[in-house]
Design a protein around this motif. Structure first.
Motif, PDB file in Angstrom:
ATOM      1  N   UNK A 152      39.920  41.540  46.206  1.00  0.00           N
ATOM      2  CA  UNK A 152      41.002  40.690  45.693  1.00  0.00           C
ATOM      3  C   UNK A 152      40.620  40.007  44.388  1.00  0.00           C
ATOM      4  N   UNK A 153      39.330  40.029  44.036  1.00  0.00           N
ATOM      5  CA  UNK A 153      38.880  39.377  42.802  1.00  0.00           C
ATOM      6  C   UNK A 153      38.588  40.378  41.686  1.00  0.00           C
ATOM      7  N   UNK A 154      38.951  41.634  41.896  1.00  0.00           N
ATOM      8  CA  UNK A 154      38.633  42.657  40.900  1.00  0.00           C
ATOM      9  C   UNK A 154      39.259  42.385  39.540  1.00  0.00           C
ATOM     10  N   UNK A 155      40.463  41.831  39.530  1.00  0.00           N
ATOM     11  CA  UNK A 155      41.173  41.614  38.267  1.00  0.00           C
ATOM     12  C   UNK A 155      40.853  40.273  37.620  1.00  0.00           C
ATOM     13  N   UNK A 156      40.048  39.453  38.284  1.00  0.00           N
ATOM     14  CA  UNK A 156      39.697  38.136  37.718  1.00  0.00           C
ATOM     15  C   UNK A 156      38.679  38.336  36.603  1.00  0.00           C
ATOM     16  N   UNK A 157      38.884  37.720  35.432  1.00  0.00           N
ATOM     17  CA  UNK A 157      37.917  37.863  34.329  1.00  0.00           C
ATOM     18  C   UNK A 157      36.517  37.446  34.739  1.00  0.00           C
ATOM     19  N   UNK A 158      35.529  38.066  34.109  1.00  0.00           N
ATOM     20  CA  UNK A 158      34.136  37.808  34.465  1.00  0.00           C
ATOM     21  C   UNK A 158      33.768  36.335  34.374  1.00  0.00           C
ATOM     22  N   UNK A 159      34.272  35.646  33.343  1.00  0.00           N
ATOM     23  CA  UNK A 159      33.877  34.250  33.147  1.00  0.00           C
ATOM     24  C   UNK A 159      34.579  33.288  34.106  1.00  0.00           C
ATOM     25  N   UNK A 160      35.501  33.812  34.937  1.00  0.00           N
ATOM     26  CA  UNK A 160      36.228  32.961  35.886  1.00  0.00           C
ATOM     27  C   UNK A 160      36.004  33.357  37.337  1.00  0.00           C
ATOM     28  N   UNK A 161      35.362  34.500  37.554  1.00  0.00           N
ATOM     29  CA  UNK A 161      35.318  35.056  38.907  1.00  0.00           C
ATOM     30  C   UNK A 161      34.497  34.189  39.866  1.00  0.00           C
ATOM     31  N   UNK A 162      33.412  33.570  39.409  1.00  0.00           N
ATOM     32  CA  UNK A 162      32.610  32.746  40.309  1.00  0.00           C
ATOM     33  C   UNK A 162      33.401  31.526  40.783  1.00  0.00           C
ATOM     34  N   UNK A 163      34.108  30.878  39.874  1.00  0.00           N
ATOM     35  CA  UNK A 163      34.913  29.722  40.250  1.00  0.00           C
ATOM     36  C   UNK A 163      36.043  30.092  41.192  1.00  0.00           C
ATOM     37  N   UNK A 164      36.702  31.219  40.927  1.00  0.00           N
ATOM     38  CA  UNK A 164      37.802  31.666  41.786  1.00  0.00           C
ATOM     39  C   UNK A 164      37.290  31.988  43.188  1.00  0.00           C
ATOM     40  N   UNK A 165      36.149  32.660  43.248  1.00  0.00           N
ATOM     41  CA  UNK A 165      35.554  33.015  44.538  1.00  0.00           C
ATOM     42  C   UNK A 165      35.153  31.759  45.311  1.00  0.00           C
ATOM     43  N   UNK A 166      34.529  30.796  44.629  1.00  0.00           N
ATOM     44  CA  UNK A 166      34.122  29.547  45.281  1.00  0.00           C
ATOM     45  C   UNK A 166      35.323  28.771  45.801  1.00  0.00           C
TER      46      UNK A 166
END
Length: 283
Positions: free
Chosen positions: A88-102
């Motif tokens: 579900x996080x595949x489309x999240x930009x690299x610089x935002x993926x850690x925050x979105x996952x957390x």
């Protein structure tokens, strides 16, 4: 004066030759460029009552960012991001993926625990403390193979925390994962199983854990020790990793069995992705 001019001419010639060599025969740089991303957060189940419980998240991720073959890079990133964070996080930009996952983990923590915690009487209150530590780390990274490890530590308040480590080895010609079947000859499983047992037995003997050099007198689940597809490749060996409970009780923890190329050379296919590493050892 003439001598000085001669030295100058020689220096210019050397520089010109060096430039031509670099142009026509560029050095291999580290094949896959990596960016290290770090994220930490701690939230409380109830900000007004911090004794009720907290959730700590620690993310330390080496994320591939550049490679000369875009299709290879994309394939590696697709596999790793799916394993690290979920599809579900595949489309999240690299610089935002850690925050979105957390944030997603935090949301789940509160939804799962808040209602139950509020119903507990004050005199029997328990703390809902959870921890997640996720690490992604690059290992071998040369012009032909990119090896990568993922460590996932979780403590959700059970009998004990748990950690698992998974490994991926990528062929940089194609971007595909390297499997055991790509390395070893057909029918390799039985002999490789015995080699794994022999190497583990010798390692335990050297540590004075198993002086009789027999796995049968240890707490290992001997019948479960076999190739498990979870290995990483380095300059000198293939290292198999067995997570807690996989081949032994929890208290033994993780087991690594490191197989030098000299131990497995006879099992290798003629054409396999690690030949160049084995040849380097022989030379």
């Amino acid at each position: 004066m003439k001598k000085r001019n001669l030295i100058l001419v020689i220096c210019l010639v050397i520089l010109a030759i060096a430039s031509l060599v670099i142009f026509f025969f560029p050095r291999d740089s580290k094949a896959v460029e990596i960016e290290n991303l770090v994220y930490y957060d701690k939230v409380y189940l109830d900000e007004n009552d911090t004794t009720l419980g907290s959730f700590s998240i620690d993310l330390i991720i080496d994320l591939p960012t550049e490679y000369k073959k875009t299709d290879v890079l994309n394939n590696i990133k697709t596999i790793l991001k799916a394993e690290l964070f979920g599809e579900i996080f595949m489309s999240v930009p690299d610089d935002s993926v850690l925050g979105a996952y957390a944030n997603d983990l935090i949301k789940d923590y509160i939804e799962v625990n808040k209602g139950f915690a509020d119903r507990i009487e004050d005199d029997s209150r328990m703390a809902f403390n959870n921890t997640v530590i996720l690490e992604g780390f690059a290992l071998l990274n040369d012009s032909q193979i990119f090896s990568y490890g993922i460590s996932h530590f979780v403590d959700f308040g059970g009998a004990h925390p748990n950690r698992t480590r998974l490994f991926y080895n990528f062929d940089l010609k194609t971007g595909d994962v390297i499997f055991e079947e790509d390395i070893f000859k057909d029918g390799f499983t039985a002999e490789l199983t015995e080699i794994l047992k022999q190497k583990l037995s010798e390692d335990l003997s050297e540590q004075n854990i198993n002086r009789e050099n027999s796995l049968n007198i240890t707490d290992y689940f001997v019948d479960e020790i076999k190739p498990n597809h979870n290995f990483y490749i380095n300059d000198e060996s293939i290292c198999y990793v067995f997570n807690p409970y996989e081949i032994a009780p929890y208290y033994i923890g993780e087991t690594e069995i490191n197989l030098p190329y000299s131990w497995i050379r006879h099992l290798l296919k003629e054409q396999n992705p690690i030949n160049y590493l084995v040849d380097n050892i022989n030379n």
